[in-house]
Motif scaffolding. Structure first.
Motif, PDB file in Angstrom:
ATOM      1  N   VAL A   4      28.978 -18.991   9.971  1.00 44.22           N
ATOM      2  CA  VAL A   4      29.652 -20.231  10.313  1.00 44.22           C
ATOM      3  C   VAL A   4      28.645 -21.329  10.617  1.00 44.22           C
ATOM      4  O   VAL A   4      28.929 -22.515  10.446  1.00 44.22           O
ATOM      5  CB  VAL A   4      30.589 -19.996  11.511  1.00 44.22           C
ATOM      6  N   GLU A   5      27.455 -20.908  11.001  1.00 44.58           N
ATOM      7  CA  GLU A   5      26.457 -21.914  11.348  1.00 44.58           C
ATOM      8  C   GLU A   5      26.127 -22.806  10.163  1.00 44.58           C
ATOM      9  O   GLU A   5      25.701 -23.933  10.323  1.00 44.58           O
ATOM     10  CB  GLU A   5      25.195 -21.227  11.867  1.00 44.58           C
ATOM     11  N   LYS A   6      26.347 -22.278   8.984  1.00 45.76           N
ATOM     12  CA  LYS A   6      26.064 -23.080   7.801  1.00 45.76           C
ATOM     13  C   LYS A   6      26.961 -24.303   7.721  1.00 45.76           C
ATOM     14  O   LYS A   6      26.651 -25.269   7.037  1.00 45.76           O
ATOM     15  CB  LYS A   6      26.249 -22.229   6.541  1.00 45.76           C
ATOM     16  N   THR A   7      28.091 -24.252   8.379  1.00 40.80           N
ATOM     17  CA  THR A   7      28.979 -25.415   8.364  1.00 40.80           C
ATOM     18  C   THR A   7      28.522 -26.462   9.364  1.00 40.80           C
ATOM     19  O   THR A   7      29.100 -27.524   9.457  1.00 40.80           O
ATOM     20  CB  THR A   7      30.406 -25.018   8.733  1.00 40.80           C
ATOM     21  N   HIS A   9      28.921 -26.622  12.389  1.00 43.25           N
ATOM     22  CA  HIS A   9      29.750 -26.837  13.571  1.00 43.25           C
ATOM     23  C   HIS A   9      30.014 -25.471  14.183  1.00 43.25           C
ATOM     24  O   HIS A   9      29.791 -24.434  13.563  1.00 43.25           O
ATOM     25  CB  HIS A   9      31.045 -27.578  13.251  1.00 43.25           C
ATOM     26  N   LEU A  10      30.440 -25.488  15.416  1.00 42.81           N
ATOM     27  CA  LEU A  10      30.752 -24.235  16.125  1.00 42.81           C
ATOM     28  C   LEU A  10      29.531 -23.349  16.346  1.00 42.81           C
ATOM     29  O   LEU A  10      29.664 -22.189  16.692  1.00 42.81           O
ATOM     30  CB  LEU A  10      31.827 -23.452  15.376  1.00 42.81           C
ATOM     31  N   THR A  11      28.341 -23.904  16.162  1.00 41.53           N
ATOM     32  CA  THR A  11      27.169 -23.060  16.326  1.00 41.53           C
ATOM     33  C   THR A  11      26.981 -22.661  17.784  1.00 41.53           C
ATOM     34  O   THR A  11      26.761 -21.497  18.083  1.00 41.53           O
ATOM     35  CB  THR A  11      25.902 -23.771  15.842  1.00 41.53           C
ATOM     36  N   VAL A  12      27.067 -23.631  18.667  1.00 39.04           N
ATOM     37  CA  VAL A  12      26.930 -23.282  20.080  1.00 39.04           C
ATOM     38  C   VAL A  12      28.122 -22.451  20.502  1.00 39.04           C
ATOM     39  O   VAL A  12      28.001 -21.523  21.307  1.00 39.04           O
ATOM     40  CB  VAL A  12      26.785 -24.547  20.949  1.00 39.04           C
TER      41      VAL A  12
END
Lengths: 149, 149
Positions: A4-7, A9-12
């Motif tokens: 998902v980090e590739k998007t 967003h939502l990484t944290v």
DNA sequence: CGATATTCGTACGGTAGCTGACGAATTCGA
DNA sequence: TCGAATTCGTCAGCTACCGTACGAATATCG
């Protein structure tokens, strides 16, 4: 959820999730020999340190829904660790207290502070403070947004 | 779990929990009109962006247990959004892909990046990086400790 | 080749959260 | 004072995780 980090967003979000679950898993593993879940531990902790409490207050203190706490308490009562009485002036309320056997169990339980200490050992004090500040700010923004929705 | 902070342990744990739950709640609220849960969204996301996938790989990518994903997939199949076939050379494996209706739904879904953006808007880039680093380090320590236990 | 070990997905049971609805008790207003 | 709103705890039903166990399929090794 690494991909998902590739998007971007939502990484944290992904790391708060991982960190939360890792901590809880360690708590659960430590408490398993005592047949206690982490939330059950929090309830015992509060009753042992803050003394008896009305169910509603306990829910607020632990940031749980009344319904959620209701289930936890039922489990603890079934195990004989907590006593649930309705002796106050308000007959709706239930007062919670440790039973004798609950107090005994509490004394046997290991100190869980090693978890926090292990997790953040060697991490710069200032960085830790920054992390707290960022998480607190983010949480407040999210909750505010949720309020409006 | 605010009171817990008085014990001077699990404080960051409490904030990761709050932050994780707040983010997920906002995600759930946004997806509610589409009758989708947040984990269901992650599955659709992966299938839409990374293409069809074997169930095992998907579980690894999303950091879910096989059993957990199995349930999610069953729900998505029941809703007709995902197709589960066993046409590979390995007859144990199930290949997952979006159905036509799954693709259509995916196109209708709102962009969720506003959640991350809102949460960390106005927060210093360096502080954010520090937070990521601290959380990652803490998680790794916790997981290592869990391994040994 | 055949026995054993591994892997994949599923089923079941448990914990931990949530929402919504409900009865009983209490409080508030007109 | 009496009806309406509120509050407390519980229940039912949902999502989302976990672990264990199991059958079927595959891989490995003697």
């Amino acid at each position: 959820m690494p991909d998902v980090e590739k998007t971007e967003h939502l990484t944290v979000g992904a790391w708060t999730k991982r960190c939360y679950f890792a901590g809880r898993a360690l708590m659960d593993a430590t408490l398993r020999p005592f047949d206690l879940g982490s939330t059950q531990w929090y309830v015992l902790w509060h009753l042992a340190n803050q003394g008896p409490s009305v169910q509603r207050d306990l829910a607020r203190a632990l940031e749980l829904e009344r319904a959620t706490l209701s289930g936890i308490v039922a489990t603890l009562v079934r195990k004989g660790l907590v006593r649930q009485t309705s002796d106050g002036d308000d007959q709706r309320q239930r007062r919670l207290a440790l039973t004798r056997s609950g107090e005994n169990l509490w004394r046997e339980l290991p100190d869980l502070s090693f978890i926090q200490q292990a997790a953040f050992a060697g991490i710069d004090e200032a960085d830790l403070a920054t992390t707290m500040r960022v998480l607190r700010a983010a949480t407040e923004r999210l909750q505010a947004l949720l309020q409006k929705a």
